[in-house]
Design an enzyme around this catalytic site. Sequence first.
Site, PDB file in Angstrom:
ATOM      1  N   HIS A   1       0.831  -1.213   0.000  1.00  0.00           N
ATOM      2  CA  HIS A   1       0.000   0.000   0.000  1.00  0.00           C
ATOM      3  C   HIS A   1       0.862   1.258   0.000  1.00  0.00           C
ATOM      4  CE1 HIS A   1      -3.125   2.857   1.343  1.00  0.00           C
ATOM      5  NE2 HIS A   1      -2.215   3.278   2.195  1.00  0.00           N
ATOM      6  N   GLU A   2       1.889   1.286   0.843  1.00  0.00           N
ATOM      7  CA  GLU A   2       2.747   2.473   0.919  1.00  0.00           C
ATOM      8  C   GLU A   2       3.561   2.665  -0.362  1.00  0.00           C
ATOM      9  OE1 GLU A   2       2.253   4.468   3.227  1.00  0.00           O
ATOM     10  OE2 GLU A   2       1.020   3.158   4.477  1.00  0.00           O
TER      11      GLU A   2
ATOM     12  N   HIS B   1       1.585   4.466  -3.002  1.00  0.00           N
ATOM     13  CA  HIS B   1       1.590   5.933  -2.946  1.00  0.00           C
ATOM     14  C   HIS B   1       2.744   6.502  -3.766  1.00  0.00           C
ATOM     15  CE1 HIS B   1      -1.675   6.710  -0.201  1.00  0.00           C
ATOM     16  NE2 HIS B   1      -1.192   5.877   0.708  1.00  0.00           N
TER      17      HIS B   1
END
Length: 443
Positions: free
Chosen positions: A310-311, A314
């Site tokens: 998820h990170e 980004h």
Amino acid sequence: MSWYRRTKLVFDSIRRNIDPKILPRSHVSSRINPYLSSSTPSAKFSGFSSIASRKLGLVSFTSLGQNTNRVVNNPFMSLSKRNYYVDRYQVRHFKPRGPGRWFQNPRNVWTVVLVGSGAVLTLYFGNLETVPYTKRTHFVLLSKPMEKRLGETQFEQIKKTYKGKVLPAIHPESIRVRMIAKEVIDALQRGLSHERVWSDLGYASMDSTLKGSDKGVKETAMALSGDEETMSDMKWSKEDQVLDDRWIQQSRKKDLKASSSHLEGISWEVIVVNDPMVNAFCLPAGKIVVFTGLLDHFKSDAEVATVIGHEVGHAVARHVAEGITKNLWVAILQLVLYQVVMPDLVNTMSALFLKLPFSRKMEIEADYIGLLLIASAGYDPRVAPSVYEKLGKLGGAKGLGEYLSTHPSGEKRSQLLAQAHVMEEALMIYREVHTGRGIEGFL
């Protein structure tokens, strides 16, 4: 004696220009009232200078308390460029000065509009990019080198802030997190390998003997075994796995080329901070920070990979740079609204209707990118919904608090990832990876 008279005339002319003498009233004609007689004693104003006096740069005026006109040299009247024009009634109209006079001409207005519109369109379409995986187009003003420098500067500040708390590279938790992160980054490299060649990763050196090592993921073993009893423990029904894949094919057939040049030459680094905070983030320059509080709540490698994916999502979608661009437009809008609305009300409304919804939208997009990343890394994507549900419980944002938060609720994030078309796409990637037919460049 002719030379004497000529010389005298020249000196008289020079003397008149230097020290004008008083002229009789008959030499000056009146433009205001030409019928005024010079012999009238009640006349206090004799009018403007004659045409001849204007050409010589002379102007006449009436002395206070006297009936005589004195002709003086006016340097402004003798300029070649006039700032006035004379109409058919012999009335002077002075031309306006400054930028405002340009907009009185319709041709100038149209020129400004066309040039300005062309500049705005060039700026907009010249900075449009396509996000990998989602194929969403977004407008980003921040340059890629500036974005990298910003991430590196923030990473150095974080290391100074948590000095003494960063686990050493040989710590078991640090090694484990780096291995998981490397698998996610390798999956990202394979997905974009058809577009460019990647540089070596700077945060870890992995030899070929580690590529076949066990990831320690129990969910992966259950998925490979195909046992219905073990699969039922994951609360995943068999009906959810038999889905239509037309949406998957349509999304992959999009002819939009993903923008991945911001990932070129990036030096990925991972640090683990000994802090009870349940958090992890990835800076634009590929700097990943994981806190031990997150590792205390998520024990399996698949769960940790979900958070790291998820990170990384980004960073792949350039959400930081896009957020800076959005905040710039919001700030301009706020400055305009400050003139008519109270500043506190403007700040509150902009946060509720602009900043917070945008932040939640970026989190949902990062969830989707991270889901595909962990699937291509060999982790079971069906673990992701439960991870976000657990994060939502730890965060405690419910009801109205969801609208005041930068992240969606854990329940909503779980439902979005568990949708048929989303999970089936991730499961297809996951199955092909484990059958030895890994997808190369599936973006």
